[in-house]
Design a protein around this motif. Structure first.
Motif, short mmCIF file in Angstrom:
data_model
loop_
_atom_site.label_atom_id
_atom_site.label_comp_id
_atom_site.label_asym_id
_atom_site.label_seq_id
_atom_site.Cartn_x
_atom_site.Cartn_y
_atom_site.Cartn_z
N PRO A 1 -3.94 6.41 16.89
CA PRO A 1 -4.90 5.30 15.73
C PRO A 1 -6.14 4.95 16.54
O PRO A 1 -6.28 5.95 18.12
CB PRO A 1 -3.73 4.16 16.06
CG PRO A 1 -3.00 4.66 17.32
CD PRO A 1 -3.20 6.11 17.63
N ARG A 2 -7.30 4.66 16.25
CA ARG A 2 -8.99 4.18 16.62
C ARG A 2 -8.45 2.78 17.36
O ARG A 2 -7.82 2.15 17.21
CB ARG A 2 -9.44 3.80 15.51
CG ARG A 2 -10.11 5.02 15.04
CD ARG A 2 -11.19 5.47 14.33
NE ARG A 2 -10.42 4.72 13.67
CZ ARG A 2 -11.46 4.03 12.39
NH1 ARG A 2 -12.70 3.74 13.47
NH2 ARG A 2 -10.67 2.92 11.89
N MET B 1 0.79 -1.05 -0.17
CA MET B 1 0.66 0.20 -0.26
C MET B 1 1.08 1.44 -0.08
O MET B 1 1.48 1.39 0.84
CB MET B 1 -1.05 -0.44 1.63
CG MET B 1 -1.83 1.38 1.43
SD MET B 1 -2.84 0.14 2.29
CE MET B 1 -3.14 1.94 3.54
N ASP B 2 0.88 2.27 -0.86
CA ASP B 2 1.42 3.20 -1.56
C ASP B 2 1.43 4.38 -0.27
O ASP B 2 2.10 5.12 0.06
CB ASP B 2 1.57 3.83 -2.40
CG ASP B 2 2.08 3.08 -4.27
OD1 ASP B 2 2.60 2.08 -3.13
OD2 ASP B 2 1.77 2.68 -5.18
N GLU B 3 0.56 4.58 0.22
CA GLU B 3 0.13 5.64 1.20
C GLU B 3 1.23 5.49 2.24
O GLU B 3 0.23 6.37 3.91
CB GLU B 3 -1.79 5.87 1.30
CG GLU B 3 -1.98 6.12 0.02
CD GLU B 3 -2.39 5.27 -0.80
OE1 GLU B 3 -2.72 3.65 -0.51
OE2 GLU B 3 -2.89 4.89 -1.48
N VAL B 4 0.98 4.13 3.01
CA VAL B 4 1.52 4.45 4.42
C VAL B 4 2.77 4.04 3.77
O VAL B 4 4.28 3.88 3.45
CB VAL B 4 1.66 2.22 4.70
CG1 VAL B 4 1.98 2.50 5.58
CG2 VAL B 4 0.15 1.94 4.78
N SER B 5 2.88 5.08 5.19
CA SER B 5 4.43 5.57 5.49
C SER B 5 5.42 4.74 5.73
O SER B 5 5.48 3.26 6.81
CB SER B 5 4.73 7.00 7.19
OG SER B 5 4.32 6.00 7.50
N GLY B 6 6.35 5.33 6.08
CA GLY B 6 8.04 4.18 5.97
C GLY B 6 8.04 4.18 7.23
O GLY B 6 8.24 3.05 8.19
N GLU B 7 7.18 5.19 8.47
CA GLU B 7 7.30 4.82 10.35
C GLU B 7 6.82 3.63 10.62
O GLU B 7 6.48 2.92 11.25
CB GLU B 7 6.98 5.67 10.44
CG GLU B 7 7.81 7.42 10.45
CD GLU B 7 7.63 8.65 11.02
OE1 GLU B 7 7.63 8.86 12.19
OE2 GLU B 7 6.02 8.77 10.25
N VAL B 8 4.60 3.69 9.70
CA VAL B 8 3.90 2.46 9.65
C VAL B 8 4.45 0.96 9.65
O VAL B 8 4.53 0.12 10.40
CB VAL B 8 2.95 2.73 9.28
CG1 VAL B 8 2.07 1.75 9.24
CG2 VAL B 8 2.32 3.95 9.50
N SER C 1 -3.84 7.15 7.27
CA SER C 1 -3.17 7.20 6.61
C SER C 1 -2.00 8.64 7.04
O SER C 1 -1.56 8.37 6.66
CB SER C 1 -3.43 7.75 5.36
OG SER C 1 -4.39 8.73 4.78
N SER C 2 -2.88 9.50 7.51
CA SER C 2 -2.77 10.63 8.19
C SER C 2 -1.54 10.09 9.80
O SER C 2 -1.18 10.92 10.19
CB SER C 2 -3.50 11.22 8.89
OG SER C 2 -4.84 10.75 9.54
N TYR C 3 -1.99 8.81 9.77
CA TYR C 3 -1.31 8.32 11.17
C TYR C 3 0.77 8.04 10.62
O TYR C 3 0.84 7.95 9.56
CB TYR C 3 -1.53 6.38 11.84
CG TYR C 3 -0.47 5.78 13.09
CD1 TYR C 3 -1.24 6.12 14.20
CD2 TYR C 3 0.61 5.33 12.89
CE1 TYR C 3 -0.06 5.89 15.27
CE2 TYR C 3 1.12 4.26 13.60
CZ TYR C 3 0.87 4.76 15.03
OH TYR C 3 2.16 4.63 15.46
#
Length: 125
Positions: A62-63, A1-8, A55-57
Motif C-alpha cells: 500500500p501507499r 467494488m468488484d475489483e477488490v479482492s476478498g482478502e481486502v 487493485s493489485s494489493y
C-alpha cells in the motif's frame, strides 16, 4: 467494488472490528483507501494513517501517509510517517499489512513521548 479482492474486504472487516469508529474505508474505482486514527495511550498525540490500496494489493504494497491531527509537530509527523512507510515496505509481498503499518505508527507515536526524539536513520527512507 468488484475489483477488490476478498482478502481486502476481510482486512477491512478486521480493521473495523479492531479500531471501530477510528477506522474508515472508502471504495473507489480500482482501489480502496483505509484511514485509521492512531494515537498515544494517553491520546495526547493523534495522527491519521492513510493507506491507499491499488487493485493489485496485497501483491503490491500500500501507499501510506500520515496526517497530524493533534499533539504532533511536523518533525514528529515525518518520523511517524517514515516508520509507517518502512513497515509497509518491509511487509511480505502477497500479505495484507495495514494492521502492521498502523501498529508501527502507533508504536512510533508512543515512543515519541512528549518530545521531538530522533528516530534512528536506518528506519527512515
Amino acid at each position: 467494488m468488484d475489483e477488490v479482492s476478498g482478502e481486502v474486504r476481510d482486512e477491512a472487516a478486521a480493521l473495523e472490528a479492531i479500531y471501530g469508529e477510528e477506522f474508515r474505508a472508502e471504495w473507489k474505482e480500482m482501489r480502496a483507501q483505509f484511514e485509521i486514527e492512531v494515537k498515544s495511550l494517553d491520546a495526547s498525540r493523534v495522527a491519521r494513517l492513510v493507506a491507499v490500496l491499488e487493485s493489485s494489493y496485497p501483491r503490491t504494497r500500500p501507499r501510506v501517509s500520515v496526517r497530524a491531527v493533534s499533539g504532533l509537530s511536523e518533525r514528529q509527523r515525518l518520523q511517524v510517517a517514515g516508520l509507517a512507510e518502512a513497515a509497509a515496505r518491509d511487509a511480505p509481498p502477497g500479505s495484507v499489512c495495514v494492521y502492521d503499518v498502523a501498529s508501527a505508527a502507533t508504536n512510533a507515536i508512543e515512543e515519541l513521548g512528549g518530545s521531538d526524539v530522533e528516530i534512528p536513520a536506518e528506519t527512515r527512507d
